[in-house]
Design a protein around this motif. Structure first.
Motif, mmCIF file in Angstrom:
data_model
loop_
_atom_site.group_PDB
_atom_site.id
_atom_site.type_symbol
_atom_site.label_atom_id
_atom_site.label_comp_id
_atom_site.label_asym_id
_atom_site.label_seq_id
_atom_site.Cartn_x
_atom_site.Cartn_y
_atom_site.Cartn_z
ATOM 1 N N ARG A 1 13.794 111.618 -61.402
ATOM 2 C CA ARG A 1 15.207 112.006 -61.464
ATOM 3 C C ARG A 1 15.669 111.927 -62.908
ATOM 4 O O ARG A 1 15.203 111.068 -63.651
ATOM 5 C CB ARG A 1 16.074 111.061 -60.620
ATOM 6 C CG ARG A 1 15.694 111.046 -59.158
ATOM 7 C CD ARG A 1 16.570 110.051 -58.372
ATOM 8 N NE ARG A 1 16.013 109.859 -57.057
ATOM 9 C CZ ARG A 1 16.144 110.718 -56.053
ATOM 10 N NH1 ARG A 1 16.871 111.805 -56.228
ATOM 11 N NH2 ARG A 1 15.580 110.498 -54.885
ATOM 12 N N SER B 1 17.028 110.901 -66.238
ATOM 13 C CA SER B 1 17.156 109.475 -66.599
ATOM 14 C C SER B 1 18.614 109.035 -66.656
ATOM 15 O O SER B 1 18.937 107.902 -66.302
ATOM 16 C CB SER B 1 16.461 109.185 -67.921
ATOM 17 O OG SER B 1 17.053 109.937 -68.945
ATOM 18 N N ASP C 1 20.906 109.788 -64.752
ATOM 19 C CA ASP C 1 21.460 109.571 -63.410
ATOM 20 C C ASP C 1 21.160 108.158 -62.904
ATOM 21 O O ASP C 1 21.692 107.739 -61.874
ATOM 22 C CB ASP C 1 20.901 110.605 -62.422
ATOM 23 C CG ASP C 1 21.483 111.991 -62.670
ATOM 24 O OD1 ASP C 1 22.594 112.056 -63.244
ATOM 25 O OD2 ASP C 1 20.835 112.984 -62.309
ATOM 26 N N THR C 2 20.279 107.442 -63.590
ATOM 27 C CA THR C 2 20.028 106.040 -63.228
ATOM 28 C C THR C 2 21.123 105.183 -63.856
ATOM 29 O O THR C 2 21.328 105.246 -65.076
ATOM 30 C CB THR C 2 18.655 105.582 -63.774
ATOM 31 O OG1 THR C 2 17.643 106.419 -63.204
ATOM 32 C CG2 THR C 2 18.364 104.134 -63.412
ATOM 33 N N VAL D 1 21.031 99.357 -63.908
ATOM 34 C CA VAL D 1 19.708 99.354 -63.266
ATOM 35 C C VAL D 1 18.624 99.525 -64.335
ATOM 36 O O VAL D 1 17.591 98.827 -64.334
ATOM 37 C CB VAL D 1 19.640 100.489 -62.207
ATOM 38 C CG1 VAL D 1 18.242 100.597 -61.625
ATOM 39 C CG2 VAL D 1 20.683 100.262 -61.121
ATOM 40 N N MET D 2 18.873 100.428 -65.264
ATOM 41 C CA MET D 2 17.936 100.661 -66.370
ATOM 42 C C MET D 2 17.772 99.371 -67.181
ATOM 43 O O MET D 2 16.657 98.931 -67.483
ATOM 44 C CB MET D 2 18.511 101.782 -67.255
ATOM 45 C CG MET D 2 17.686 102.193 -68.430
ATOM 46 S SD MET D 2 16.226 103.160 -68.016
ATOM 47 C CE MET D 2 16.908 104.746 -67.558
ATOM 48 N N SER E 1 13.692 109.340 -64.917
ATOM 49 C CA SER E 1 13.408 108.037 -64.331
ATOM 50 C C SER E 1 12.398 108.249 -63.214
ATOM 51 O O SER E 1 12.459 109.254 -62.500
ATOM 52 C CB SER E 1 14.672 107.429 -63.730
ATOM 53 O OG SER E 1 15.549 107.023 -64.750
ATOM 54 N N TYR F 1 10.860 107.008 -59.657
ATOM 55 C CA TYR F 1 11.113 106.212 -58.452
ATOM 56 C C TYR F 1 9.839 106.210 -57.612
ATOM 57 O O TYR F 1 9.289 107.268 -57.306
ATOM 58 C CB TYR F 1 12.294 106.785 -57.650
ATOM 59 C CG TYR F 1 13.609 106.554 -58.372
ATOM 60 C CD1 TYR F 1 14.441 105.499 -58.015
ATOM 61 C CD2 TYR F 1 13.988 107.363 -59.430
ATOM 62 C CE1 TYR F 1 15.629 105.263 -58.702
ATOM 63 C CE2 TYR F 1 15.170 107.136 -60.124
ATOM 64 C CZ TYR F 1 15.981 106.084 -59.746
ATOM 65 O OH TYR F 1 17.147 105.844 -60.429
ATOM 66 N N GLU G 1 12.111 103.001 -55.341
ATOM 67 C CA GLU G 1 12.484 101.948 -56.297
ATOM 68 C C GLU G 1 12.312 102.484 -57.719
ATOM 69 O O GLU G 1 11.286 103.100 -58.034
ATOM 70 C CB GLU G 1 11.565 100.729 -56.087
ATOM 71 C CG GLU G 1 11.841 99.587 -57.044
ATOM 72 C CD GLU G 1 10.701 98.558 -57.068
ATOM 73 O OE1 GLU G 1 9.734 98.687 -56.287
ATOM 74 O OE2 GLU G 1 10.781 97.645 -57.895
ATOM 75 N N PHE G 2 13.292 102.229 -58.582
ATOM 76 C CA PHE G 2 13.192 102.642 -59.988
ATOM 77 C C PHE G 2 12.129 101.785 -60.683
ATOM 78 O O PHE G 2 12.261 100.554 -60.727
ATOM 79 C CB PHE G 2 14.552 102.473 -60.670
ATOM 80 C CG PHE G 2 14.504 102.646 -62.159
ATOM 81 C CD1 PHE G 2 13.942 103.789 -62.729
ATOM 82 C CD2 PHE G 2 15.023 101.672 -62.997
ATOM 83 C CE1 PHE G 2 13.893 103.948 -64.107
ATOM 84 C CE2 PHE G 2 14.979 101.823 -64.377
ATOM 85 C CZ PHE G 2 14.408 102.960 -64.934
ATOM 86 N N ALA H 1 9.787 105.339 -66.621
ATOM 87 C CA ALA H 1 10.310 106.597 -67.149
ATOM 88 C C ALA H 1 9.190 107.448 -67.734
ATOM 89 O O ALA H 1 8.169 106.934 -68.192
ATOM 90 C CB ALA H 1 11.352 106.311 -68.224
#
Ligand SMILES: CC(C)(COP(=O)(O)OP(=O)(O)OC[C@H]1O[C@@H](n2cnc3c(N)ncnc32)[C@H](O)[C@@H]1OP(=O)(O)O)[C@@H](O)C(=O)NCCC(=O)NCCS
Length: 191
Positions: free
Chosen positions: A20, A22, A24-25, A29-30, A77, A79, A83-84, A87
């Motif tokens: 997705r 990056s 948008d994370t 969370v990052m 990112s 997933y 789960e993230f 990258a």
């Protein structure tokens, strides 16, 4: 510069791995994942510094948003099972010789599942099939065996060495082994 077709917001790699955009994370969370992996990432990457904070994560997201719209640099990112975990990015859509360079990182706990090999494979497919690029390049430090295994696993050719062209968080200058895959070499192979 605008990229045609437009860059995808989401790349479904397979049933377990999704890429997705990056930015948008959420920066929180990052930040959380990178912060837990500073030692692991800092061995080979210059930006995983102890000073990395939430403001840094927000600035990174903004930079990636602008790069996406203005230069067509893709930053995704990764997933794994929702789960993230890391990258992967690709730049070079605007290269006059149609050569893109891929870079990546993965949380230590997510290693060993082929997540990155599968993600890079999907970007190679995107580069050659969707965007008609001519070459994909990956660079890794000589001692970064896990990173080097990815282009080697995917059939890239080792083409040379850039001396002292990278740096880690300890300020050590690192050589970079160059791997390359040409569109003509990828033809007929499954990525
Ligand atoms: C480089 C990095 C992304 C490699 O991670 P990785 O987990 O080794 O790579 P992959 O996700 O492709 O997983 C490969 C492993 O999964 C296994 N695997 C399982 N299923 C697989 C599949 N479907 N496809 C490929 N490999 C698979 C492989 O056999 C390999 O196993 P091994 O750990 O015993 O060697 C990670 O070590 C990292 O982020 N390091 C720190 C940052 C960094 O160095 N970035 C790169 C800078 S150049």
């Amino acid at each position: 510069m605008s990229i045609e077709p437009p860059l995808p917001d989401v790349v479904e790699v397979d049933s377990e791995v999704t890429l997705r955009r990056s930015f948008d994370t959420p920066p929180e969370v990052m930040h959380s994942l990178i912060h837990r992996n500073l030692e692991h990432l800092g061995r080979f990457l210059p930006w995983a510094l102890p000073t990395y904070d939430i403001e840094g994560a927000k600035a990174f997201a903004q930079m990636k948003r602008e790069a996406w719209n203005e230069s067509g640099e893709q930053g995704f990112s990764i997933y794994f099972k929702d789960e993230f975990v890391g990258a992967v990015g690709m730049r070079g859509f605007d290269s006059p010789v149609r050569a893109a360079t891929i870079g990546y990182w993965l949380s230590e706990h997510a290693q060993g599942n082929g997540v990155m090999t599968r993600s890079v494979s999907a970007l190679v497919r995107l580069a050659f099939v969707t965007y008609g690029l001519n070459q994909v390049i990956i660079k890794a430090a000589p001692t970064n065996t896990r990173s080097r295994a990815i282009p080697e696993r995917l059939g890239f050719t080792e083409t040379g060495l850039e001396r002292q062209m990278s740096k880690n968080v300890h300020g050590e200058l690192l050589d970079l082994v160059i791997y390359s895959l040409l569109r003509s070499e990828a033809a007929g192979r499954v990525f």
